[in-house]
Design a protein around this motif. Sequence first.
Motif, mmCIF file in Angstrom:
data_model
loop_
_atom_site.group_PDB
_atom_site.id
_atom_site.type_symbol
_atom_site.label_atom_id
_atom_site.label_comp_id
_atom_site.label_asym_id
_atom_site.label_seq_id
_atom_site.Cartn_x
_atom_site.Cartn_y
_atom_site.Cartn_z
ATOM 1 N N LEU A 378 0.912 -1.245 0.032
ATOM 2 C CA LEU A 378 0.103 0.096 0.143
ATOM 3 C C LEU A 378 0.923 1.128 0.008
ATOM 4 C CD1 LEU A 378 -2.649 -1.096 2.516
ATOM 5 C CD2 LEU A 378 -2.999 -0.652 0.075
ATOM 6 N N SER A 379 2.029 1.253 0.715
ATOM 7 C CA SER A 379 2.847 2.574 0.942
ATOM 8 C C SER A 379 3.442 2.738 -0.500
ATOM 9 C CB SER A 379 3.937 2.142 1.759
ATOM 10 O OG SER A 379 4.751 1.207 1.413
ATOM 11 N N LEU A 380 3.690 1.522 -1.315
ATOM 12 C CA LEU A 380 4.283 1.602 -2.738
ATOM 13 C C LEU A 380 3.333 2.404 -3.506
ATOM 14 C CD1 LEU A 380 6.421 -1.614 -3.033
ATOM 15 C CD2 LEU A 380 7.097 0.590 -2.590
ATOM 16 N N MET A 381 2.013 1.710 -3.613
ATOM 17 C CA MET A 381 1.252 2.415 -4.355
ATOM 18 C C MET A 381 0.697 3.789 -3.926
ATOM 19 S SD MET A 381 -1.634 -0.804 -4.035
ATOM 20 C CE MET A 381 -2.938 -0.040 -5.068
ATOM 21 N N LEU A 382 0.712 4.292 -2.794
ATOM 22 C CA LEU A 382 0.549 5.843 -2.380
ATOM 23 C C LEU A 382 1.731 6.461 -3.036
ATOM 24 C CD1 LEU A 382 -0.476 5.592 1.172
ATOM 25 C CD2 LEU A 382 -1.816 6.053 -0.611
#
Length: 400
Positions: A378-382
């Motif tokens: 999720l952090s990479l997606m953000l």
Amino acid sequence: MSQQFHYQNDTRVISSSLLDNPSLVFCARFGKFQRKDTQCQAFVKRVIMSRLFKIMMISIVSLNAFFVVLWTDYNTKYNLFRLFEVSELVFVSIYSSEFCMKLYVDPINYWKDGYNLLDVIIIITIFIPYGLRRFKGKHYPYLNIADGMQSLRILKLITYSRGIRTLITAVGQTAYIVASVLILLFLLMYIFAILGFCLFGVPDKGDPNNWGNLAVAFFTLFSLATVDGWTDLQEQLDSRNLPLSRTFTITFILLASFVFLSMFVGVMIIHTEDSIKKFERELMLERHVTLMEEKQVIVRRQQEEVSKLMQMQKNADYKSFSELVENFKKTLRHTDPMVLDDFGTSLPFIDVYLSTLDNQDTTVYKLQELYYEIVHVLSLMLEDLPQKKQSQSSEKADEK
């Protein structure tokens, strides 16, 4: 005529059964007899079965054995003659009182126990020297044998030691197998005794002192079987240049000592281990029974307290249930054990529960790792979202 014939047959059958089973008839008739001194009998039985009584009897028997050891020394016996006489009367009185108490508690089943019969035999041997001195005089030639048999008194310790009784039971169970091993050993010694007599028992060139006849040959073979002084016996055979002597000796020692005696010891060890395991199971069962009895007592007392509390609730007025519980808490003690009938108190359940907790910890650890991976994704997606927005905005500007 037929009625008379049948009556005679029935009478004959009944009379034969009475003659064949007199003890059963006596026990059946005696079993209907009810004692009127049950309270006294119960009191004497509690005394006999108490731990204090057993400790006292063990101490008395040990002290008597110590006095017998002192009695063997002539100077001590001469100096403490009066003390020995008084102590002998005390010991005999105590043994007789013990016998009377046990016989009073159960006069029928007392004779069915082998250890009780051993106590009776010991008491009889105690009174034999007194009878011989009374009727045969102090110079009776066999009086020394009767005095020597007084050492059997120490066997009374067997009655109060369950460990010794367990070993005796193991020896009794191996009697048949041990007898078979001894018979085989006797047959082996018989064969080698005849062979040794024929090979080494010749008066001129042989060894007549050790192999001259069958009795002497048996005694020599017994020494070889126990490997006691066998080298001296072999040297005597070697000094006479007897052929096959070493082969004969080595073969017999291998068969008698290393095979049959080892077999004898192995049989004793196996049955002793079985008896010890059985003894441990009996102890565990007794402890379990005692624990269950204590548990029933505690449960019964708790039920009585609860019933009293309920009765008090009916007879008294309480403002609230909490007041009733607080009054009940005042009746409890910190030393009262908790009796739990739930399956959760069993050892198998605790083992399964602990293993379940371990598996649960492993599952939680794996879920944590999975959550960490999800958060990382999720952090990479953000991080990729601003770049995508910029690219989309640039594309719109180009289109305009």
